[in-house]
Design an enzyme around this catalytic site. Structure first.
Site, PDB file in Angstrom:
ATOM      1  CB  THR A 195      48.796  26.214  33.939  1.00  8.06           C
ATOM      2  OG1 THR A 195      47.414  26.423  34.235  1.00  8.06           O
ATOM      3  CG2 THR A 195      49.247  27.092  32.767  1.00  8.06           C
ATOM      4  N   GLY A 196      46.557  24.092  32.303  1.00  5.04           N
ATOM      5  CA  GLY A 196      45.591  23.818  31.363  1.00  5.04           C
ATOM      6  C   GLY A 196      44.775  22.713  31.694  1.00  5.04           C
ATOM      7  CB  THR A 249      47.404  25.570  37.739  1.00  6.09           C
ATOM      8  OG1 THR A 249      46.267  24.946  37.999  1.00  6.09           O
ATOM      9  CG2 THR A 249      48.555  24.917  38.016  1.00  6.09           C
ATOM     10  N   GLY A 281      44.228  19.525  32.315  1.00  8.88           N
ATOM     11  CA  GLY A 281      45.280  18.371  32.847  1.00  8.88           C
ATOM     12  C   GLY A 281      45.288  17.117  32.015  1.00  8.88           C
ATOM     13  N   GLY A 339      45.138  15.510  38.402  1.00  7.22           N
ATOM     14  CA  GLY A 339      45.316  16.345  37.185  1.00  7.22           C
ATOM     15  C   GLY A 339      47.090  16.128  37.100  1.00  7.22           C
ATOM     16  CG  ASP A 340      48.587  18.906  34.071  1.00  5.68           C
ATOM     17  OD1 ASP A 340      47.632  19.397  34.556  1.00  5.68           O
ATOM     18  OD2 ASP A 340      49.405  19.642  33.469  1.00  5.68           O
ATOM     19  NE  ARG A 394      41.300  16.416  36.864  1.00  4.00           N
ATOM     20  CZ  ARG A 394      42.262  17.482  36.713  1.00  4.00           C
ATOM     21  NH1 ARG A 394      42.750  18.013  37.687  1.00  4.00           N
ATOM     22  NH2 ARG A 394      42.511  17.646  35.290  1.00  4.00           N
TER      23      ARG A 394
HETATM   24  N1  ASP Z   1      46.381  21.456  34.861  1.00  6.42           N
HETATM   25  C1  ASP Z   1      45.425  21.739  35.969  1.00  6.42           C
HETATM   26  C2  ASP Z   1      44.802  20.475  36.401  1.00  6.42           C
HETATM   27  O1  ASP Z   1      44.296  19.656  35.410  1.00  6.42           O
HETATM   28  C3  ASP Z   1      44.668  22.875  35.988  1.00  6.42           C
HETATM   29  C4  ASP Z   1      45.069  24.105  35.548  1.00  6.42           C
HETATM   30  O2  ASP Z   1      46.357  24.206  35.453  1.00  6.42           O
HETATM   31  O3  ASP Z   1      44.366  25.073  35.792  1.00  6.42           O
HETATM   32  O4  ASP Z   1      44.599  20.119  37.534  1.00  6.42           O
END
Ligand code: ASP
Length: 309
Positions: free
Chosen positions: A226-227, A175, A229, A205-206, A203
């Site tokens: 990022t991470g 991301t 989510g 994400g955050d 789905r």
């Molecule tokens: N946070 C993002 C999500 O969950 C994914 C990512 O940051 O790699 O969609």
């Protein structure tokens, strides 16, 4: 308008199990070059007195076009082999925000988020409606072939072969995001993603959720996350960091460390980039690596990937 010579730009290209052992030399070099290009695009605007808002959009657009990252071109594949992208942008001056989720055709998702903010009465648009709004706004459209890359297709195939179900904490994310403080003392944040490989059922994400993956407030600072989510949504990470800074008097970096510790305690992993309204910036993450970079007035651009850099 009061001005200072202080401006700063911090960017990320995703956090995850990114170690020297798993990262190919070509990905390492390509990602570093991409991060430098994004920093240069945003820094040129900020150094000329441009706004944090324009700078974060410019930096993210560069990363969206770069297939080393999971946003725009190079987005992760859904379970069905499609591309569904999420993005958000927020202006710390008045907390105006725009976001999109599950979009499929816009070359620069962050630009569509900006249009939602500037040209609609809404904050978050999704799916077919958001795609239609993009056409109406005459933003550049792209075919599926523009977004799809062989490397991301392989990641999906590998996940399906393992019988994975849409959420693999060991996968390398990608991301992208940017936060900036301009010489006028205003902050902004933007985030853009293809989400997680193998996602399904629409789905989200955050990243496009204001307060979870993206937040900006001049009273505190700006955050892009990022991470994993789902954890960042539940911990409302981006807003939590600003709230801690405002109400507990913590610096953005202290607040960021506390929020990431909270995510870790819940079982999640990832990272954030941060900038305060005073121009101090940086990152906090609990993964082995995070693609990241920073540049500020009078300081050279710095780019890093691994945790020990
Ligand atoms: N946070 C993002 C999500 O969950 C994914 C990512 O940051 O790699 O969609």
């Amino acid at each position: 308008m009061p001005q200072s010579s202080r401006w700063a730009l911090v960017i990320h290209g995703g956090a995850g199990q990114i170690t020297r052992a798993v990262l190919a030399a070509a990905q390492d070099q390509g990602a570093r070059a991409g991060l430098h290009a994004a920093l240069a695009a945003g820094a040129a605007l900020l150094a000329a007195g441009g706004t944090a808002l324009d700078a974060v959009e410019a930096a993210v657009r560069v990363l969206e076009d770069d297939s080393h990252f999971n946003a725009g071109r190079g987005s992760a594949f859904t379970h069905d082999g499609g591309i569904e992208m999420d993005a958000a942008i927020m202006d710390g001056r008045d907390r105006a925000a725009g976001a999109v989720a599950g979009i499929t055709r816009t070359r620069h998702p962050v630009a569509l988020a900006r249009r939602v903010m500037d040209h609609s009465p809404h904050v978050l648009l999704s799916g077919a409606g958001a795609d239609a709004f993009s056409v109406e706004q005459e933003l550049e459209q792209a075919d599926a072939g523009w977004f799809e890359t062989v490397a991301r297709r392989r990641q999906l195939d590998a996940m399906l072969a393992r019988g994975g179900d849409g959420f693999d904490v060991d996968m390398k994310y990608g991301t992208v995001g940017a936060v900036a403080c301009d010489i006028h003392g205003h902050v902004a944040a933007a985030t853009s993603t293809g989400g997680v490989t193998g996602k399904r059922w629409g789905r989200i994400g955050d990243s496009p959720l204001i307060g979870a993956g993206t937040h900006a407030d001049d009273r505190a600072g700006a955050v892009s996350a990022t991470g994993a989510g789902e954890f960042f949504i539940r911990a409302n990470v981006a807003h939590e960091i600003g709230a801690r800074a405002r109400m507990l008097g913590e610096s953005m970096l202290e607040a960021g460390a506390a929020a990431i510790a909270e995510v870790g305690a819940m079982g999640g992993s990832g990272g954030v980039i941060l900038v305060g309204a005073d121009g101090t910036g940086g990152w906090r993450f609990n993964t082995p690596g995070m693609y990241r970079g920073m540049v500020s007035a009078g300081a050279p651009a710095v780019v890093a990937i691994f945790g020990d850099e």
